[in-house]
Design a protein around this motif. Structure first.
Motif, PDB file in Angstrom:
ATOM      1  N   ASP A  77      34.766 -12.772  26.528  1.00 12.24           N
ATOM      2  CA  ASP A  77      35.187 -13.497  27.723  1.00 12.24           C
ATOM      3  C   ASP A  77      35.742 -14.894  27.471  1.00 12.24           C
ATOM      4  O   ASP A  77      36.778 -15.276  28.009  1.00 12.24           O
ATOM      5  N   ARG A  93      28.571 -12.729   8.508  1.00 12.17           N
ATOM      6  CA  ARG A  93      29.974 -12.600   8.878  1.00 12.17           C
ATOM      7  C   ARG A  93      30.881 -12.891   7.674  1.00 12.17           C
ATOM      8  O   ARG A  93      31.931 -12.294   7.520  1.00 12.17           O
ATOM      9  N   GLY A 130      29.479 -17.909  24.670  1.00 16.68           N
ATOM     10  CA  GLY A 130      29.433 -17.614  23.249  1.00 16.68           C
ATOM     11  C   GLY A 130      28.130 -17.942  22.553  1.00 16.68           C
ATOM     12  O   GLY A 130      28.034 -17.863  21.328  1.00 16.68           O
ATOM     13  N   ASP A 177      23.958  -5.365  13.457  1.00 11.61           N
ATOM     14  CA  ASP A 177      23.374  -6.623  12.982  1.00 11.61           C
ATOM     15  C   ASP A 177      22.947  -7.504  14.128  1.00 11.61           C
ATOM     16  O   ASP A 177      23.681  -7.731  15.069  1.00 11.61           O
ATOM     17  N   PHE A 178      21.767  -7.992  14.028  1.00 14.46           N
ATOM     18  CA  PHE A 178      21.303  -8.936  15.027  1.00 14.46           C
ATOM     19  C   PHE A 178      20.435  -9.940  14.300  1.00 14.46           C
ATOM     20  O   PHE A 178      19.533  -9.579  13.552  1.00 14.46           O
ATOM     21  N   VAL A 179      20.731 -11.204  14.508  1.00 13.10           N
ATOM     22  CA  VAL A 179      20.072 -12.230  13.706  1.00 13.10           C
ATOM     23  C   VAL A 179      19.091 -13.023  14.560  1.00 13.10           C
ATOM     24  O   VAL A 179      19.454 -13.488  15.657  1.00 13.10           O
ATOM     25  N   ARG A 197      24.030 -10.539  23.663  1.00 14.10           N
ATOM     26  CA  ARG A 197      23.310  -9.904  22.560  1.00 14.10           C
ATOM     27  C   ARG A 197      21.803  -9.955  22.793  1.00 14.10           C
ATOM     28  O   ARG A 197      21.082  -9.004  22.525  1.00 14.10           O
TER      29      ARG A 197
HETATM   30  N1  LIG Z   1      21.681 -13.198  17.430  1.00 12.59           N
HETATM   31  C1  LIG Z   1      22.907 -12.803  17.089  1.00 12.59           C
HETATM   32  N2  LIG Z   1      23.094 -12.051  15.982  1.00 12.59           N
HETATM   33  C2  LIG Z   1      24.320 -11.669  15.633  1.00 12.59           C
HETATM   34  N3  LIG Z   1      25.448 -11.982  16.309  1.00 12.59           N
HETATM   35  C3  LIG Z   1      25.323 -12.733  17.416  1.00 12.59           C
HETATM   36  C4  LIG Z   1      24.054 -13.181  17.859  1.00 12.59           C
HETATM   37  N4  LIG Z   1      24.232 -13.898  18.965  1.00 12.59           N
HETATM   38  C5  LIG Z   1      25.534 -13.894  19.229  1.00 12.59           C
HETATM   39  N5  LIG Z   1      26.216 -13.199  18.307  1.00 12.59           N
HETATM   40  C6  LIG Z   1      27.668 -12.989  18.272  1.00 12.59           C
HETATM   41  O1  LIG Z   1      28.301 -14.122  18.840  1.00 12.59           O
HETATM   42  C7  LIG Z   1      29.318 -13.752  19.751  1.00 12.59           C
HETATM   43  C8  LIG Z   1      28.970 -14.278  21.144  1.00 12.59           C
HETATM   44  O2  LIG Z   1      27.773 -13.663  21.586  1.00 12.59           O
HETATM   45  P1  LIG Z   1      27.598 -13.128  23.082  1.00 12.59           P
HETATM   46  O3  LIG Z   1      28.785 -12.359  23.489  1.00 12.59           O
HETATM   47  O4  LIG Z   1      26.267 -12.480  23.169  1.00 12.59           O
HETATM   48  O5  LIG Z   1      27.601 -14.526  23.843  1.00 12.59           O
HETATM   49  P2  LIG Z   1      27.492 -14.793  25.391  1.00 12.59           P
HETATM   50  O6  LIG Z   1      26.584 -15.939  25.553  1.00 12.59           O
HETATM   51  O7  LIG Z   1      27.143 -13.549  26.095  1.00 12.59           O
HETATM   52  O8  LIG Z   1      28.975 -15.234  25.718  1.00 12.59           O
HETATM   53  P3  LIG Z   1      29.756 -15.224  27.131  1.00 12.59           P
HETATM   54  O9  LIG Z   1      29.260 -16.405  27.913  1.00 12.59           O
HETATM   55  O10 LIG Z   1      31.181 -15.352  26.760  1.00 12.59           O
HETATM   56  O11 LIG Z   1      29.432 -13.926  27.794  1.00 12.59           O
HETATM   57  C9  LIG Z   1      29.420 -12.252  19.700  1.00 12.59           C
HETATM   58  O12 LIG Z   1      30.433 -11.868  18.823  1.00 12.59           O
HETATM   59  C10 LIG Z   1      28.065 -11.815  19.194  1.00 12.59           C
HETATM   60  O13 LIG Z   1      28.125 -10.614  18.481  1.00 12.59           O
END
Ligand SMILES: Nc1ncnc2c1ncn2[C@@H]1O[C@H](COP(=O)(O)OP(=O)(O)OP(=O)(O)O)[C@@H](O)[C@H]1O
Ligand SMILES: [Mg+2]
Length: 716
Positions: free
Chosen positions: A318, A174, A43, A15-17, A48
């Protein structure tokens, strides 16, 4: 390194939104610029987006997008090694890991993704700039909370998901995973929108909130969240800076955990990368969270989306790990938790080292390989200089831990004890460094050990002989011999028989590589008797392979085959050990090649060696076996097969820097001879066609899998 890292980054969830505009813009930036940074708070969805951007852009990079996941890496010095390992480049030559990476990337068209750079900013900037200079067709994409701050960096700031809009879609997705059939309707839409607004559209915060639907109806969930935020903001949605919104959502999630779950959350933060249930039980059970209760607390954390389950392993995002690390430091349990972490990985390493030649060797090896970031973390915890735990408010950042590591020298009894465990860990992983090809990294930890033990003593002696061995395989023969000799002499003086025996074994190898064959033969006798007396079977078997190699180089193929056969007989006919037996097959295969009338046995030995090297993921070993099989085909009258096999070996040699057979002149000459004969027999163009077919076949397979391992070659 787990499924998070490698070629064709696999997204954890199907899933990707949303994010259409962001992806389009990043696509443009990637087309225009060679360094693109996706920056944004924790976060928000950087990882993603980077993964999706990589899948979209994949077609533009024939050598692939590769993703290097850095959240589990603490030590900036190991950044190049981490990249090399993801690209499948063995550390089996004198080049530094950085040189190997640069040389490999030089002519590639590839997208290199460094995911999670904020704790390694300087190292990532240095690596990126070196890559950009050395490799004109490589593009670097990074994700980080803070930009690298480099001249040509194109920074793309990522904001949260829009509310209403995709944030609501994410919540719905979710929530539906928690409550069957959940859908956003006209009736509940205002609540969902309000909740997403409260959480500022931050994906991680939305995910943490959505799972609460398991125990709370939506209106109650929104009311509670409102109350929580009202205290902080006076009721204004969006009045908090984003990182505080996320922090509040995390704290809220934390408060709703049971005491056992909270404790586990904190303790799990000592893990780097992924961990198994068994590891969690062993490391995290202590007072107020007994071992049998760990499973249910872990399940609770998975239900709350604090811990992610990936097949049989677990991991924390993280931001959530950092939050746990702060709690752990405040609880005063950091030191004891790290002690148990070190103890667990030390026990695994000791078992592996002590049962190296056993049938379960490969299973144990894969266990270690899978948890490599934890081996690193344990080594780092154990070999840290200062005894002090980091300050509570800084405990989550790797920088803070690195700063503690470089603080003034403390040699308390506890620190000495910890260092001894670190020394034991680095040395017990001896066979692991070899099989994994992580010779440079092994050498790094052994050097760190030697920095802690500067006076003569058992740790220093053992670390020296071990480092000497690794160095000799990396072509750094001068320092290898110095290490081996110094370590052996020290072990003799200390009366440490086990280390002395290994010291002789390793010295023998180094002398062989130096061409001092007579001395090597003398030392081999001494080594064998001592290894035998210590009951060190793995050491003795390795020595026999080394002896085989020495006989071969001294023009005694009969003796070579005899000693290899003896070693294989000692291992037994049905053994499942791979490392030593494969080595014995390779060495005897080469000797058989030199003996007239032994072609069938030679083919069998080399095929067996090739099979073993594949199991081990040893690309240089595979190249070796394929190359010699190619020479054999000249002898057996199949020059087209020679061309194909030499072609097949080519991309494997390339990973090791394109120096065949570590530069051994005799071997190179035999390679050239085989090539010449096959080319003459076939004609230049047919030779080229078969050669290219072999190269294409292997390159396709190399490109399909994660670096190094899991290559299955069907040879003609
Ligand atoms: N576009 C999206 N569609 C679905 N789920 C998402 C999307 N963006 C983020 N998420 C979900 O939100 C959570 C945080 O996303 P992600 O790990 O990519 O954030 P991050 O910015 O890389 O965080 P960090 O700074 O901790 O590395 C994850 O569980 C991810 O699956
Ligand atoms: Mg991330």
């Amino acid at each position: 390194m787990g499924s998070m890292t490698g070629r064709f980054p696999r997204d954890g969830h199907a899933d990707f939104v949303g994010r259409h505009e962001e992806l389009a813009r990043i696509g443009e930036l990637l087309a225009d610029s060679r360094l693109v940074t996706i920056a944004g708070p924790g976060g928000v969805g950087k990882t993603r987006i980077a993964r999706s951007a990589a899948s979209q852009a994949a077609g533009r990079y024939p050598d692939g997008p590769w993703i290097v996941e850095l959240s589990g890496l603490r030590d900036p010095a190991l950044l190049p090694n981490t990249v090399a390992s993801v690209l499948g480049l063995p550390e089996q030559d004198p080049r530094s890991a950085l040189q190997s990476v640069l040389e490999y990337l030089k002519d590639r068209r590839l997208l290199l993704i460094l995911d999670t750079c904020e704790h390694l900013l300087d190292a990532c900037a240095a690596l990126s700039s070196a890559v950009l200079r050395a490799a004109p067709s490589v593009t670097v994409l990074t994700t980080t909370r803070q930009p690298l701050d480099m001249p040509d960096e194109q920074v793309f700031p990522v904001g949260p998901l829009p509310v209403p809009g995709h944030a609501v879609d994410l919540f719905e997705l979710r929530a539906a995973a928690v409550i069957d059939g959940f859908a956003v309707t006209e009736q509940n839409a205002p609540d969902v929108i309000r909740l997403c607004q409260r959480l500022d559209g931050i994906p991680l915060a939305i995910e943490l909130a959505a799972v609460r639907l398991r125990e709370l109806p939506l209106p109650d969930l929104v009311r509670r969240l409102d109350r929580r935020f009202a205290l902080l903001t006076g009721g204004q949605p969006g009045a908090l800076p984003r990182h505080q919104t996320l922090r509040t959502a995390i704290e809220w999630s934390h408060e709703l955990c049971s005491p056992a779950e909270r404790r586990l959350w904190a303790r799990l933060s000592v893990f780097a990368g992924t961990f198994s249930l068994a590891a969690a039980e062993e490391v995290c059970a202590e007072v107020s969270l007994e071992r049998p209760d760990v499973v249910s607390a872990l399940v609770g954390l998975v239900d709350k989306s604090v811990v992610i389950r990936e097949d049989e392993r677990y991991r924390m995002l993280d931001t959530l790990r950092e939050f746990g690390a702060q709690r752990l430091a405040e609880s005063g349990e950091l030191a004891s938790c790290r002690e148990r972490h070190i103890a667990r990985y030390l026990a695994m390493a000791q078992y592996f080292g002590g049962h190296f030649a056993d049938d379960d060797q490969m299973d144990r090896y894969h266990e270690l390989r899978e948890t490599h970031p934890n081996l690193r973390a344990a080594l780092e915890y154990a070999l840290e200089l200062d005894d002090e735990a980091p300050e509570a408010d800084e405990a989550g950042s790797w920088q803070a831990m690195a700063a503690v590591a470089s603080a003034s020298v403390v040699t308390s009894v506890a620190a000495q004890e910890r260092w001894r465990s670190g020394a034991d860990l680095a040395c017990s992983l001896h066979g692991y460094w070899q099989i994994s090809g992580l010779l440079g990294e092994g050498g790094y930890w052994l050097t760190k050990t030697l920095d802690r033990f500067t006076d003569p003593g058992p740790e220093r002696a053992r670390a020296l002989v071990n480092r000497g061995f690794l160095r000799s395989f990396m072509g750094d023969i001068g320092s290898a011999l110095a290490d081996c000799e110094a370590g052996t002499a020290m072990a003799v003086a200390l009366g440490d028989d086990a280390v002395t025996a290994r010291g002789y074994q390793h010295t023998m190898l180094t002398l062989t590589f130096l061409g001092r064959h007579d001395e090597a033969a003398q030392v081999a006798k001494e080594a064998r008797a001592r290894l035998r007396a210590c009951g060190d079977l793995a050491g003795e078997l390795m020595l026999m392979a080394q002896l085989g190699h020495l006989h071969q180089l001294s023009g005694k193929p009969d003796e070579c085959v005899a000693v290899c056969d003896e070693g294989l007989a000692m291992l037994g006919p049905d053994n499942r050990e791979q490392w030593i037996s494969t080595y014995l097959h390779v060495v005897s295969g080469f000797a058989l090649f030199q003996m007239p009338g032994r072609e069938v046995e030679c083919e069998a030995a080399l095929r067996r060696a090739l099979y073993g090297k594949q199991e081990l993921g040893d690309v240089i070993g595979m190249a070796y076996a394929l190359d010699v099989l190619g020479w054999l085909s000249v002898k057996t009258g199949s020059p087209a097969r020679t061309a194909w096999l030499l072609g097949a070996a080519e991309p494997l040699w390339e990973r090791g820097g394109s120096v065949r057979f570590s530069g051994t002149a005799i071997m190179e000459e035999l390679h050239q001879q085989a090539e010449r004969s096959a080319r003459e027999a076939l004609g230049v163009s047919d030779y080229a066609v078969s050669f290219a077919a072999g190269t294409w076949y292997v390159r396709e397979r190399l490109n399909a899998g994660p670096g190094g391992g899991a290559l299955r070659l069907e040879i003609p």
